[in-house]
Design a protein around this motif. Structure first.
Motif, mmCIF file in Angstrom:
data_model
loop_
_atom_site.group_PDB
_atom_site.id
_atom_site.type_symbol
_atom_site.label_atom_id
_atom_site.label_comp_id
_atom_site.label_asym_id
_atom_site.label_seq_id
_atom_site.Cartn_x
_atom_site.Cartn_y
_atom_site.Cartn_z
ATOM 1 N N GLU A 277 -26.358 -32.729 -66.492
ATOM 2 C CA GLU A 277 -26.379 -33.476 -65.237
ATOM 3 C C GLU A 277 -24.990 -33.694 -64.649
ATOM 4 O OE1 GLU A 277 -29.049 -35.221 -63.220
ATOM 5 O OE2 GLU A 277 -29.855 -33.381 -64.052
ATOM 6 N N ASP A 278 -23.926 -33.621 -65.481
ATOM 7 C CA ASP A 278 -22.588 -33.841 -64.934
ATOM 8 C C ASP A 278 -21.975 -32.559 -64.374
ATOM 9 O OD1 ASP A 278 -22.599 -32.868 -67.494
ATOM 10 O OD2 ASP A 278 -20.799 -33.933 -68.153
ATOM 11 N N PHE A 279 -22.745 -31.447 -64.364
ATOM 12 C CA PHE A 279 -22.294 -30.207 -63.746
ATOM 13 C C PHE A 279 -23.033 -29.995 -62.422
ATOM 14 C CE2 PHE A 279 -21.443 -28.523 -68.240
ATOM 15 C CZ PHE A 279 -20.108 -28.903 -68.188
ATOM 16 N N THR A 280 -22.287 -29.720 -61.368
ATOM 17 C CA THR A 280 -22.910 -29.471 -60.068
ATOM 18 C C THR A 280 -23.306 -28.000 -59.952
ATOM 19 O OG1 THR A 280 -20.759 -29.031 -59.036
ATOM 20 C CG2 THR A 280 -21.592 -31.295 -58.953
ATOM 21 N N VAL A 281 -24.366 -27.746 -59.198
ATOM 22 C CA VAL A 281 -24.838 -26.386 -58.923
ATOM 23 C C VAL A 281 -25.122 -26.308 -57.426
ATOM 24 C CG1 VAL A 281 -26.617 -24.654 -59.347
ATOM 25 C CG2 VAL A 281 -25.825 -26.103 -61.229
ATOM 26 N N GLU A 282 -24.480 -25.393 -56.740
ATOM 27 C CA GLU A 282 -24.665 -25.221 -55.296
ATOM 28 C C GLU A 282 -25.335 -23.881 -55.041
ATOM 29 O OE1 GLU A 282 -24.981 -26.452 -51.867
ATOM 30 O OE2 GLU A 282 -23.154 -27.483 -52.502
ATOM 31 N N LEU A 283 -26.592 -23.939 -54.563
ATOM 32 C CA LEU A 283 -27.299 -22.710 -54.197
ATOM 33 C C LEU A 283 -26.837 -22.288 -52.815
ATOM 34 C CD1 LEU A 283 -30.932 -23.556 -55.404
ATOM 35 C CD2 LEU A 283 -29.116 -22.368 -56.648
ATOM 36 N N LEU A 284 -26.407 -21.041 -52.698
ATOM 37 C CA LEU A 284 -25.866 -20.553 -51.443
ATOM 38 C C LEU A 284 -26.954 -19.949 -50.571
ATOM 39 C CD1 LEU A 284 -22.575 -18.875 -52.726
ATOM 40 C CD2 LEU A 284 -22.960 -21.237 -52.006
ATOM 41 N N SER A 285 -26.595 -19.679 -49.335
ATOM 42 C CA SER A 285 -27.522 -19.031 -48.408
ATOM 43 C C SER A 285 -27.899 -17.666 -48.941
ATOM 44 C CB SER A 285 -26.864 -18.895 -47.035
ATOM 45 O OG SER A 285 -27.677 -18.159 -46.159
ATOM 46 N N THR A 286 -29.180 -17.349 -48.908
ATOM 47 C CA THR A 286 -29.648 -16.070 -49.432
ATOM 48 C C THR A 286 -30.347 -15.279 -48.332
ATOM 49 O OG1 THR A 286 -31.719 -17.076 -50.165
ATOM 50 C CG2 THR A 286 -29.948 -16.937 -51.776
ATOM 51 N N MET A 287 -30.260 -13.974 -48.459
ATOM 52 C CA MET A 287 -30.964 -13.077 -47.555
ATOM 53 C C MET A 287 -32.105 -12.420 -48.320
ATOM 54 S SD MET A 287 -27.764 -11.286 -45.563
ATOM 55 C CE MET A 287 -26.858 -10.977 -47.077
ATOM 56 N N ASP A 288 -33.155 -12.067 -47.597
ATOM 57 C CA ASP A 288 -34.260 -11.370 -48.237
ATOM 58 C C ASP A 288 -33.778 -10.034 -48.783
ATOM 59 O OD1 ASP A 288 -36.119 -13.314 -47.857
ATOM 60 O OD2 ASP A 288 -37.063 -12.405 -46.114
ATOM 61 N N VAL A 289 -34.147 -9.742 -50.024
ATOM 62 C CA VAL A 289 -33.779 -8.489 -50.668
ATOM 63 C C VAL A 289 -35.047 -7.654 -50.839
ATOM 64 C CG1 VAL A 289 -32.750 -7.435 -52.714
ATOM 65 C CG2 VAL A 289 -31.917 -9.645 -51.901
ATOM 66 N N GLU A 290 -34.999 -6.417 -50.439
ATOM 67 C CA GLU A 290 -36.151 -5.542 -50.596
ATOM 68 C C GLU A 290 -36.409 -5.258 -52.076
ATOM 69 O OE1 GLU A 290 -38.162 -4.504 -48.256
ATOM 70 O OE2 GLU A 290 -37.031 -5.383 -46.603
ATOM 71 N N ALA A 291 -37.669 -5.111 -52.444
ATOM 72 C CA ALA A 291 -38.019 -4.814 -53.829
ATOM 73 C C ALA A 291 -37.414 -3.491 -54.287
ATOM 74 C CB ALA A 291 -39.541 -4.783 -53.990
ATOM 75 N N THR A 292 -37.138 -2.604 -53.332
ATOM 76 C CA THR A 292 -36.539 -1.316 -53.681
ATOM 77 C C THR A 292 -35.125 -1.482 -54.228
ATOM 78 O OG1 THR A 292 -35.870 -1.087 -51.355
ATOM 79 C CG2 THR A 292 -37.907 0.011 -52.033
ATOM 80 N N ALA A 293 -34.514 -2.665 -54.054
ATOM 81 C CA ALA A 293 -33.192 -2.914 -54.614
ATOM 82 C C ALA A 293 -33.240 -2.998 -56.131
ATOM 83 C CB ALA A 293 -32.602 -4.193 -54.038
ATOM 84 N N GLY A 294 -34.426 -3.222 -56.680
ATOM 85 C CA GLY A 294 -34.582 -3.256 -58.131
ATOM 86 C C GLY A 294 -34.527 -4.630 -58.741
ATOM 87 N N ALA A 295 -34.097 -5.642 -57.974
ATOM 88 C CA ALA A 295 -34.013 -7.004 -58.496
ATOM 89 C C ALA A 295 -34.025 -7.979 -57.336
ATOM 90 C CB ALA A 295 -32.746 -7.199 -59.328
ATOM 91 N N PHE A 296 -34.542 -9.182 -57.561
ATOM 92 C CA PHE A 296 -34.384 -10.254 -56.591
ATOM 93 C C PHE A 296 -33.113 -11.021 -56.955
ATOM 94 C CE2 PHE A 296 -37.511 -11.568 -59.823
ATOM 95 C CZ PHE A 296 -36.866 -12.650 -60.394
ATOM 96 N N CYS A 297 -32.555 -11.753 -55.996
ATOM 97 C CA CYS A 297 -31.228 -12.346 -56.176
ATOM 98 C C CYS A 297 -31.189 -13.798 -55.733
ATOM 99 C CB CYS A 297 -30.179 -11.571 -55.369
ATOM 100 S SG CYS A 297 -30.128 -9.806 -55.704
#
Length: 333
Positions: free
Chosen positions: A148-168
Protein backbone atom coordinates in the motif's frame (compact mmCIF):
# COMPACT_ATOMS: atom_id res chain seq x y z
CA UNK A 1 18.52 16.90 -23.84
CA UNK A 2 20.53 17.68 -20.67
CA UNK A 3 17.96 20.24 -19.54
CA UNK A 4 15.10 17.81 -20.07
CA UNK A 5 16.94 15.09 -18.11
CA UNK A 6 17.58 17.46 -15.20
CA UNK A 7 13.92 18.49 -15.18
CA UNK A 8 12.84 14.85 -15.10
CA UNK A 9 15.19 14.10 -12.20
CA UNK A 10 13.92 17.11 -10.24
CA UNK A 11 10.33 16.10 -10.96
CA UNK A 12 11.02 12.58 -9.71
CA UNK A 13 12.65 13.89 -6.51
CA UNK A 14 9.70 16.20 -5.90
CA UNK A 15 7.31 13.30 -6.45
CA UNK A 16 9.23 11.17 -3.93
CA UNK A 17 9.21 13.96 -1.35
CA UNK A 18 5.48 14.50 -1.83
CA UNK A 19 4.63 10.79 -1.60
CA UNK A 20 3.95 11.05 2.13
CA UNK A 21 1.29 13.70 1.44
CA UNK A 22 -0.60 11.59 -1.08
CA UNK A 23 -3.74 9.69 -0.23
CA UNK A 24 -3.14 5.98 0.21
CA UNK A 25 -4.14 3.65 -2.67
CA UNK A 26 -7.00 2.34 -0.51
CA UNK A 27 -8.29 5.88 0.08
CA UNK A 28 -8.03 6.65 -3.64
CA UNK A 29 -10.05 3.53 -4.53
CA UNK A 30 -12.65 4.43 -1.92
CA UNK A 31 -13.01 7.99 -3.25
CA UNK A 32 -13.32 6.82 -6.87
CA UNK A 33 -15.97 4.28 -5.89
CA UNK A 34 -17.93 6.87 -3.94
CA UNK A 35 -18.07 9.28 -6.89
CA UNK A 36 -18.93 6.44 -9.30
CA UNK A 37 -21.78 5.20 -7.05
CA UNK A 38 -23.13 8.73 -6.54
CA UNK A 39 -23.26 9.42 -10.28
CA UNK A 40 -24.70 5.98 -11.01
CA UNK A 41 -27.49 6.64 -8.51
CA UNK A 42 -28.13 10.10 -10.00
CA UNK A 43 -28.50 8.68 -13.49
CA UNK A 44 -30.84 5.91 -12.31
CA UNK A 45 -33.00 8.54 -10.58
CA UNK A 46 -33.61 10.19 -13.97
CA UNK A 47 -36.22 7.48 -14.59
CA UNK A 48 -38.50 7.67 -11.53
CA UNK A 49 -41.49 6.16 -13.32
CA UNK A 50 -41.58 2.86 -15.16
CA UNK A 51 -41.83 3.53 -18.88
CA UNK A 52 -41.97 0.71 -21.39
CA UNK A 53 -39.80 0.40 -24.51
CA UNK A 54 -39.84 -2.18 -27.29
CA UNK A 55 -36.66 -4.14 -28.02
CA UNK A 56 -36.51 -5.99 -31.32
CA UNK A 57 -34.10 -8.93 -31.17
CA UNK A 58 -31.72 -9.45 -34.10
CA UNK A 59 -30.10 -12.79 -33.25
CA UNK A 60 -30.01 -16.12 -35.12
CA UNK A 61 -33.35 -17.84 -34.58
CA UNK A 62 -34.74 -14.82 -32.75
CA UNK A 63 -35.11 -12.24 -35.54
CA UNK A 64 -38.29 -10.28 -35.00
CA UNK A 65 -38.74 -11.38 -31.39
CA UNK A 66 -40.11 -8.36 -29.54
CA UNK A 67 -39.42 -7.76 -25.86
CA UNK A 68 -41.17 -5.11 -23.78
CA UNK A 69 -38.63 -3.76 -21.28
CA UNK A 70 -38.26 -0.89 -18.79
CA UNK A 71 -36.67 2.35 -20.04
CA UNK A 72 -33.53 3.36 -18.16
CA UNK A 73 -33.60 0.17 -16.07
CA UNK A 74 -33.44 -2.85 -18.39
CA UNK A 75 -30.10 -3.79 -19.95
CA UNK A 76 -29.09 -6.15 -22.76
CA UNK A 77 -28.39 -8.73 -20.05
CA UNK A 78 -31.96 -8.28 -18.78
CA UNK A 79 -33.14 -9.07 -22.31
CA UNK A 80 -30.91 -12.15 -22.46
CA UNK A 81 -32.57 -13.47 -19.30
CA UNK A 82 -35.90 -13.45 -21.16
CA UNK A 83 -34.41 -15.71 -23.84
CA UNK A 84 -32.25 -18.77 -23.12
CA UNK A 85 -29.38 -19.68 -20.80
CA UNK A 86 -27.12 -19.77 -23.86
CA UNK A 87 -27.38 -15.99 -24.26
CA UNK A 88 -27.06 -15.35 -20.52
CA UNK A 89 -23.90 -17.46 -20.22
CA UNK A 90 -22.20 -16.71 -23.53
CA UNK A 91 -23.08 -13.14 -24.51
CA UNK A 92 -20.03 -10.88 -24.35
CA UNK A 93 -21.36 -7.62 -25.75
CA UNK A 94 -24.41 -6.17 -27.49
CA UNK A 95 -25.22 -4.04 -30.48
CA UNK A 96 -27.95 -1.46 -29.90
CA UNK A 97 -29.18 -0.07 -33.21
CA UNK A 98 -25.88 -1.33 -34.61
CA UNK A 99 -23.65 0.38 -32.02
CA UNK A 100 -21.46 -1.56 -29.52
CA UNK A 101 -23.14 -1.55 -26.12
CA UNK A 102 -22.19 -3.05 -22.77
CA UNK A 103 -24.38 -5.85 -21.44
CA UNK A 104 -24.89 -3.82 -18.23
CA UNK A 105 -25.65 -0.45 -19.81
CA UNK A 106 -29.33 0.53 -19.45
CA UNK A 107 -31.46 0.87 -22.58
CA UNK A 108 -32.99 4.33 -22.89
CA UNK A 109 -35.19 4.02 -25.97
CA UNK A 110 -36.92 1.48 -28.20
CA UNK A 111 -34.24 -0.20 -30.30
CA UNK A 112 -32.96 -3.24 -32.13
CA UNK A 113 -30.68 -5.49 -30.08
CA UNK A 114 -28.08 -8.05 -31.11
CA UNK A 115 -26.29 -10.16 -28.51
CA UNK A 116 -22.72 -10.97 -29.52
CA UNK A 117 -20.73 -14.09 -28.60
CA UNK A 118 -17.20 -15.24 -29.37
CA UNK A 119 -18.51 -18.01 -31.63
CA UNK A 120 -20.48 -15.77 -34.01
CA UNK A 121 -19.71 -16.00 -37.71
CA UNK A 122 -17.99 -12.63 -37.38
CA UNK A 123 -16.74 -12.16 -33.79
CA UNK A 124 -14.59 -9.11 -34.60
CA UNK A 125 -16.46 -6.63 -32.38
CA UNK A 126 -16.69 -9.08 -29.47
CA UNK A 127 -12.99 -9.92 -29.82
CA UNK A 128 -12.00 -6.24 -29.78
CA UNK A 129 -13.98 -5.69 -26.58
CA UNK A 130 -12.43 -8.83 -25.10
CA UNK A 131 -8.87 -7.68 -25.79
CA UNK A 132 -9.69 -4.28 -24.30
CA UNK A 133 -11.17 -6.01 -21.24
CA UNK A 134 -8.06 -8.14 -20.77
CA UNK A 135 -5.98 -4.94 -20.70
CA UNK A 136 -8.37 -3.48 -18.13
CA UNK A 137 -8.02 -6.60 -16.00
CA UNK A 138 -4.23 -6.36 -16.20
CA UNK A 139 -4.36 -2.74 -15.02
CA UNK A 140 -6.55 -3.73 -12.09
CA UNK A 141 -4.07 -6.41 -11.08
CA UNK A 142 -1.13 -4.00 -11.27
CA UNK A 143 -2.89 -1.40 -9.10
CA UNK A 144 -3.22 -3.84 -6.21
CA UNK A 145 -0.13 -6.03 -6.71
CA UNK A 146 2.22 -3.95 -4.56
CA UNK A 147 2.29 -2.86 -0.95
CA UNK A 148 0.00 0.00 0.00
CA UNK A 149 2.93 2.41 0.47
CA UNK A 150 3.88 2.03 -3.23
CA UNK A 151 2.03 4.15 -5.78
CA UNK A 152 0.95 2.76 -9.16
CA UNK A 153 -0.07 5.10 -11.99
CA UNK A 154 -1.92 3.52 -14.92
CA UNK A 155 -1.18 5.50 -18.05
CA UNK A 156 -3.36 6.28 -21.03
CA UNK A 157 -3.72 3.21 -23.22
CA UNK A 158 -4.63 2.73 -26.85
CA UNK A 159 -6.53 -0.22 -28.23
CA UNK A 160 -4.13 -2.91 -29.43
CA UNK A 161 -5.16 -5.29 -32.18
CA UNK A 162 -5.10 -8.99 -31.31
CA UNK A 163 -2.75 -9.45 -34.26
CA UNK A 164 -0.08 -7.72 -32.15
CA UNK A 165 0.15 -10.96 -30.18
CA UNK A 166 -0.46 -9.46 -26.74
CA UNK A 167 -2.68 -6.96 -24.95
CA UNK A 168 -0.91 -4.13 -23.11
CA UNK A 169 -1.14 -1.83 -20.14
CA UNK A 170 1.36 1.01 -19.66
CA UNK A 171 2.19 1.89 -16.07
CA UNK A 172 4.51 3.96 -13.89
CA UNK A 173 5.40 2.32 -10.59
CA UNK A 174 6.55 4.06 -7.43
CA UNK A 175 10.05 5.60 -7.82
CA UNK A 176 11.22 3.26 -5.06
CA UNK A 177 10.67 0.40 -7.53
CA UNK A 178 12.71 1.88 -10.37
CA UNK A 179 15.54 -0.59 -9.80
CA UNK A 180 13.15 -3.57 -9.59
CA UNK A 181 13.42 -6.10 -12.39
CA UNK A 182 10.43 -8.45 -12.56
CA UNK A 183 11.27 -12.14 -12.48
CA UNK A 184 9.35 -15.08 -13.90
CA UNK A 185 7.90 -15.59 -10.43
CA UNK A 186 6.75 -11.95 -10.44
CA UNK A 187 4.86 -12.58 -13.69
CA UNK A 188 3.34 -15.76 -12.27
CA UNK A 189 2.21 -13.78 -9.20
CA UNK A 190 0.51 -11.19 -11.44
CA UNK A 191 -1.11 -14.04 -13.38
CA UNK A 192 -2.48 -15.51 -10.15
CA UNK A 193 -3.93 -12.11 -9.27
CA UNK A 194 -5.73 -11.97 -12.63
CA UNK A 195 -7.02 -15.52 -12.25
CA UNK A 196 -8.48 -14.66 -8.84
CA UNK A 197 -10.48 -11.82 -10.42
CA UNK A 198 -11.60 -14.15 -13.21
CA UNK A 199 -12.73 -16.73 -10.65
CA UNK A 200 -14.80 -14.05 -8.86
CA UNK A 201 -16.74 -13.49 -12.11
CA UNK A 202 -17.04 -9.75 -11.48
CA UNK A 203 -19.18 -7.53 -13.68
CA UNK A 204 -17.69 -4.62 -15.63
CA UNK A 205 -20.24 -1.90 -14.83
CA UNK A 206 -20.32 0.88 -17.45
CA UNK A 207 -21.09 4.53 -16.76
CA UNK A 208 -21.06 7.31 -19.35
CA UNK A 209 -20.33 10.64 -17.65
CA UNK A 210 -19.61 14.28 -18.41
CA UNK A 211 -15.96 15.32 -17.99
CA UNK A 212 -16.51 17.10 -14.67
CA UNK A 213 -17.57 13.82 -13.05
CA UNK A 214 -14.64 11.90 -14.53
CA UNK A 215 -12.23 14.62 -13.38
CA UNK A 216 -13.59 14.24 -9.86
CA UNK A 217 -13.23 10.46 -10.03
CA UNK A 218 -9.57 10.84 -10.98
CA UNK A 219 -8.86 13.89 -8.83
CA UNK A 220 -5.72 12.20 -7.44
CA UNK A 221 -4.22 11.58 -10.89
CA UNK A 222 -3.16 14.42 -13.18
CA UNK A 223 -2.26 11.80 -15.79
CA UNK A 224 -5.81 10.45 -15.85
CA UNK A 225 -7.29 13.94 -15.80
CA UNK A 226 -5.37 14.79 -18.96
CA UNK A 227 -6.67 11.58 -20.54
CA UNK A 228 -10.24 12.54 -19.57
CA UNK A 229 -9.83 15.94 -21.22
CA UNK A 230 -8.40 14.36 -24.37
CA UNK A 231 -11.10 11.71 -24.71
CA UNK A 232 -13.88 14.23 -24.04
CA UNK A 233 -12.53 16.56 -26.72
CA UNK A 234 -12.58 13.68 -29.23
CA UNK A 235 -16.06 12.45 -28.30
CA UNK A 236 -19.01 13.62 -30.44
CA UNK A 237 -21.11 13.90 -27.27
CA UNK A 238 -18.36 15.38 -25.07
CA UNK A 239 -18.71 12.48 -22.62
CA UNK A 240 -16.33 9.74 -21.48
CA UNK A 241 -16.90 6.10 -20.52
CA UNK A 242 -16.00 4.72 -17.10
CA UNK A 243 -16.18 1.12 -15.92
CA UNK A 244 -16.09 -0.40 -12.46
CA UNK A 245 -14.95 -3.91 -11.66
CA UNK A 246 -15.14 -4.72 -7.97
CA UNK A 247 -13.62 -1.63 -6.34
CA UNK A 248 -11.52 -0.66 -9.37
CA UNK A 249 -12.73 2.28 -11.49
CA UNK A 250 -11.14 2.85 -14.87
CA UNK A 251 -11.37 5.05 -17.93
CA UNK A 252 -12.12 3.04 -21.06
CA UNK A 253 -11.68 3.61 -24.77
CA UNK A 254 -14.87 1.65 -25.44
CA UNK A 255 -17.26 -0.97 -24.05
CA UNK A 256 -15.91 -3.98 -22.19
CA UNK A 257 -17.30 -7.49 -22.09
CA UNK A 258 -19.87 -8.29 -19.45
CA UNK A 259 -17.80 -10.02 -16.78
CA UNK A 260 -14.34 -11.25 -15.82
CA UNK A 261 -15.57 -14.86 -15.87
CA UNK A 262 -15.65 -14.74 -19.67
CA UNK A 263 -11.84 -14.91 -19.58
CA UNK A 264 -10.37 -18.40 -19.52
CA UNK A 265 -6.69 -18.95 -20.20
CA UNK A 266 -4.90 -15.81 -19.02
CA UNK A 267 -1.19 -15.17 -18.53
CA UNK A 268 0.85 -12.06 -17.79
CA UNK A 269 3.81 -12.54 -20.11
CA UNK A 270 6.09 -9.51 -19.73
CA UNK A 271 6.77 -6.20 -17.98
CA UNK A 272 9.09 -4.21 -20.24
CA UNK A 273 10.88 -0.99 -19.30
CA UNK A 274 10.26 1.79 -21.83
CA UNK A 275 12.50 4.42 -20.26
CA UNK A 276 11.76 7.80 -18.72
CA UNK A 277 8.46 9.49 -19.53
CA UNK A 278 6.71 12.61 -18.25
CA UNK A 279 5.33 10.70 -15.25
CA UNK A 280 8.41 8.64 -14.40
CA UNK A 281 9.93 5.34 -15.48
CA UNK A 282 7.39 3.91 -17.89
CA UNK A 283 6.77 0.17 -18.18
CA UNK A 284 4.60 -1.88 -20.50
CA UNK A 285 2.84 -4.89 -19.02
CA UNK A 286 1.70 -7.47 -21.56
CA UNK A 287 -0.45 -10.56 -21.48
CA UNK A 288 -2.27 -13.22 -23.44
CA UNK A 289 -5.75 -14.65 -23.02
CA UNK A 290 -8.44 -16.73 -24.66
CA UNK A 291 -12.15 -16.53 -23.78
CA UNK A 292 -14.27 -19.15 -22.10
CA UNK A 293 -14.69 -22.45 -23.99
CA UNK A 294 -11.82 -21.62 -26.38
CA UNK A 295 -8.74 -23.02 -24.63
CA UNK A 296 -5.62 -23.83 -26.63
CA UNK A 297 -3.49 -26.97 -26.35
CA UNK A 298 -0.58 -26.44 -23.96
CA UNK A 299 2.05 -26.70 -26.70
CA UNK A 300 0.26 -24.07 -28.80
CA UNK A 301 -0.26 -21.92 -25.73
CA UNK A 302 3.45 -22.05 -24.88
CA UNK A 303 4.36 -20.76 -28.35
CA UNK A 304 1.74 -18.02 -28.12
CA UNK A 305 3.11 -16.98 -24.72
CA UNK A 306 6.62 -16.69 -26.14
CA UNK A 307 5.35 -14.37 -28.83
CA UNK A 308 3.29 -12.38 -26.30
CA UNK A 309 6.44 -11.80 -24.25
CA UNK A 310 8.08 -9.79 -27.03
CA UNK A 311 7.68 -6.03 -26.71
CA UNK A 312 4.62 -4.72 -28.52
CA UNK A 313 5.65 -1.54 -30.30
CA UNK A 314 3.00 1.16 -30.14
CA UNK A 315 3.15 4.62 -31.74
CA UNK A 316 4.05 7.45 -29.42
CA UNK A 317 1.22 9.93 -28.73
CA UNK A 318 2.81 12.56 -30.99
CA UNK A 319 2.89 10.00 -33.83
CA UNK A 320 -0.82 9.27 -33.60
CA UNK A 321 -3.05 11.19 -35.96
CA UNK A 322 -5.98 12.33 -33.81
CA UNK A 323 -9.46 11.92 -35.22
CA UNK A 324 -11.19 15.02 -36.52
CA UNK A 325 -12.63 16.69 -33.45
CA UNK A 326 -16.23 17.70 -33.32
CA UNK A 327 -17.74 20.40 -31.16
CA UNK A 328 -18.55 18.53 -27.92
CA UNK A 329 -22.12 18.68 -26.71
CA UNK A 330 -22.51 19.97 -23.18
CA UNK A 331 -24.78 18.32 -20.68
CA UNK A 332 -25.52 19.22 -17.12
CA UNK A 333 -24.86 16.75 -14.38
Amino acid sequence: MVTRTVCQVLQRRFSSAAAALRASPADVRSQRNAVFSREQARQRALYPRIEKIEVSMQCPGLDGTLLVMNRGMSTPLSCARHLTEHYVDNSALALVDGEPWSLHQPLTHSCSLTLLTFTDNDPTIANQAYWRSCSALLGQVLETAFKEDFTVELLSTMDVEATAGAFCCDVVLDPQLDSWTPSEESLRSLTRGAQQLIHQDLAWEPLVVVPSVALEVFSHSRCKQEEVEQKASQSPTGTVMLHRCGDHVLLSAGPLVGRTGLCSQYDVTALHSLGEGPWGLQRRAQGLSLPLHMEAHHTVWRKLKQRAGRLVEMPKPEEVTPPASEQPATTSA
